[in-house]
Write an enzyme that holds these catalytic residues in place. Structure first.
Site, PDB file in Angstrom:
ATOM      1  N   GLU A   6      -4.970  -4.677  10.785  1.00  0.00           N
ATOM      2  CA  GLU A   6      -3.935  -3.658  10.961  1.00  0.00           C
ATOM      3  C   GLU A   6      -4.184  -2.908  12.267  1.00  0.00           C
ATOM      4  OE1 GLU A   6      -2.077  -2.537   6.897  1.00  0.00           O
ATOM      5  OE2 GLU A   6      -3.706  -1.160   7.322  1.00  0.00           O
ATOM      6  N   LYS A   9       0.112   4.268  -0.234  1.00  0.00           N
ATOM      7  CA  LYS A   9      -0.520   5.471   0.346  1.00  0.00           C
ATOM      8  C   LYS A   9      -0.254   6.666  -0.587  1.00  0.00           C
ATOM      9  CE  LYS A   9      -0.099   3.272   4.812  1.00  0.00           C
ATOM     10  NZ  LYS A   9       0.067   3.373   6.259  1.00  0.00           N
ATOM     11  N   ASN A  67       0.869  -1.179   0.000  1.00  0.00           N
ATOM     12  CA  ASN A  67       0.000   0.000   0.000  1.00  0.00           C
ATOM     13  C   ASN A  67       0.906   1.230   0.000  1.00  0.00           C
ATOM     14  OD1 ASN A  67      -1.784   2.063   0.499  1.00  0.00           O
ATOM     15  ND2 ASN A  67      -2.342   1.389   2.577  1.00  0.00           N
ATOM     16  N   SER A 105       3.916  -2.006  10.199  1.00  0.00           N
ATOM     17  CA  SER A 105       5.383  -2.059  10.346  1.00  0.00           C
ATOM     18  C   SER A 105       5.991  -3.402   9.948  1.00  0.00           C
ATOM     19  CB  SER A 105       5.784  -1.688  11.786  1.00  0.00           C
ATOM     20  OG  SER A 105       5.360  -0.364  12.080  1.00  0.00           O
ATOM     21  N   GLU A 145      -6.607   4.940   8.027  1.00  0.00           N
ATOM     22  CA  GLU A 145      -6.418   6.355   7.645  1.00  0.00           C
ATOM     23  C   GLU A 145      -7.680   6.900   6.988  1.00  0.00           C
ATOM     24  OE1 GLU A 145      -2.768   5.594   5.535  1.00  0.00           O
ATOM     25  OE2 GLU A 145      -1.830   5.103   7.449  1.00  0.00           O
ATOM     26  N   HIS A 198      -9.310   1.354   5.243  1.00  0.00           N
ATOM     27  CA  HIS A 198      -8.026   1.567   5.919  1.00  0.00           C
ATOM     28  C   HIS A 198      -8.244   2.530   7.087  1.00  0.00           C
ATOM     29  CE1 HIS A 198      -3.908   2.673   6.713  1.00  0.00           C
ATOM     30  NE2 HIS A 198      -3.545   1.609   6.032  1.00  0.00           N
ATOM     31  N   GLY A 220       2.945   2.464  10.726  1.00  0.00           N
ATOM     32  CA  GLY A 220       3.890   3.561  10.525  1.00  0.00           C
ATOM     33  C   GLY A 220       4.651   3.957  11.781  1.00  0.00           C
TER      34      GLY A 220
HETATM   35  P1  13P Z   1       3.343   0.524   7.609  1.00  0.00           P
HETATM   36  O1  13P Z   1       3.828  -0.767   7.004  1.00  0.00           O
HETATM   37  O2  13P Z   1       4.078   1.718   7.084  1.00  0.00           O
HETATM   38  O3  13P Z   1       3.303   0.446   9.095  1.00  0.00           O
HETATM   39  O4  13P Z   1       1.832   0.714   7.115  1.00  0.00           O
HETATM   40  C1  13P Z   1       0.940  -0.320   7.261  1.00  0.00           C
HETATM   41  C2  13P Z   1      -0.298   0.018   6.518  1.00  0.00           C
HETATM   42  O5  13P Z   1      -1.041   0.890   6.905  1.00  0.00           O
HETATM   43  C3  13P Z   1      -0.569  -0.720   5.279  1.00  0.00           C
HETATM   44  O6  13P Z   1      -1.857  -0.484   4.832  1.00  0.00           O
END
Ligand code: 13P
Length: 249
Positions: free
Chosen positions: A167, A11, A9, A213, A96, A94, A173
């Site tokens: 997640e 983003k 992903n 992560s 976010e 997601h 992140g």
């Molecule tokens: P990270 O791998 O950067 O922690 O992000 C995970 C994520 O949100 C994947 O959709």
């Protein structure tokens, strides 16, 4: 045997030329057949990424969709538009999107149903906050997200088309990964929830990813857990490191 699915992903990262250069630099090393690999760039890079992965085993994914078919929804992207870009998978729900853009379980359920009508496979994200985990409310919370997202979706679609990505928000992140045991515990709990909602047969078929992560160092430990069928990778999917994650042993 469930085929592992590793999705990147991106983003809101990579311009068109960056996307093209990066995927061209890794494509030969991520073009595998014993596991599924999906790249989810921004909408504007879908076409470019497709031109590089076309004729390989790597699949294209989007990061969002709108649930209405078409019309006056400025700034939104429909499932038909994604079909026209050769999208196979789409991430929905997601954290976010839920937190920054106020998406609700109801919207996520509508998005899943819309994608299924166009034969695009939804990757439905669920996961708790740190506070919920500390208060021991994480199982109830994730269960309600799963139940609401799958409302009125038939068992064949759930077994064959839907992917769930667990997640935990506190691991996204942050560099703070859930332990492989914590991740597996929740993925198993989600599978048991699917078994209650549908059947053991459906639960044995559905693929459940872990995200948060994931990196080259922890991938193999996480991805070898019995109830974890893949990873949804954020930051590390933007780097050459993604190759090592895809090729975990
Ligand atoms: P990270 O791998 O950067 O922690 O992000 C995970 C994520 O949100 C994947 O959709």
């Amino acid at each position: 045997m469930r085929k592992k699915i590793i999705a990147g992903n991106w983003k809101m990262n990579n311009t068109i030329s960056q996307a093209e250069d990066f995927v061209a630099s890794i494509i030969d090393r991520i073009n595998v057949s014993d596991r599924e690999v999906v790249i989810c760039p921004s909408f504007v890079c879908l076409d470019t990424v497709y031109s590089v992965i076309e004729n390989t085993n790597v699949k294209l994914g989007a990061q969002n969709v709108y649930f209405e078919e078409k019309g006056a929804y400025t700034g939104e992207i429909s499932a038909d538009m994604l079909v026209s870009c050769f999208v196979d998978y789409t991430i929905i729900g997601h954290s976010e999107r839920r937190n920054i853009f106020s998406e609700t379980d109801e919207m996520i359920n509508k998005k899943a149903k819309t994608l299924l009508t166009r034969d695009i496979k939804p990757i439905i994200c669920v996961g708790e906050t740190l506070e919920q985990r500390e208060q021991n409310k994480h199982f109830d919370f994730v269960k309600s997200q799963v139940i609401n997202a799958l409302k009125d979706i038939d068992e064949k679609s759930v077994a064959e088309k839907i992917v769930i990505a667990y997640e935990p928000i506190w691991a996204i992140g942050t560099g703070k990964t859930a332990t492989a045991e914590q991740a597996n515990e929740m993925c198993k709990f989600i599978r048991d929830t699917i078994s209650e909602l549908y059947s053991k047969k459906v639960a044995d078929k559905i693929r459940i990813q872990y995200g948060g992560s994931v990196n080259a160092k922890n991938a193999s430990q996480i991805l070898n857990m019995p109830d974890i069928d893949g990873a949804l990778v954020g930051g590390a999917s933007l780097k050459d490191e993604f190759v090592s994650i895809v090729n975990f042993e």
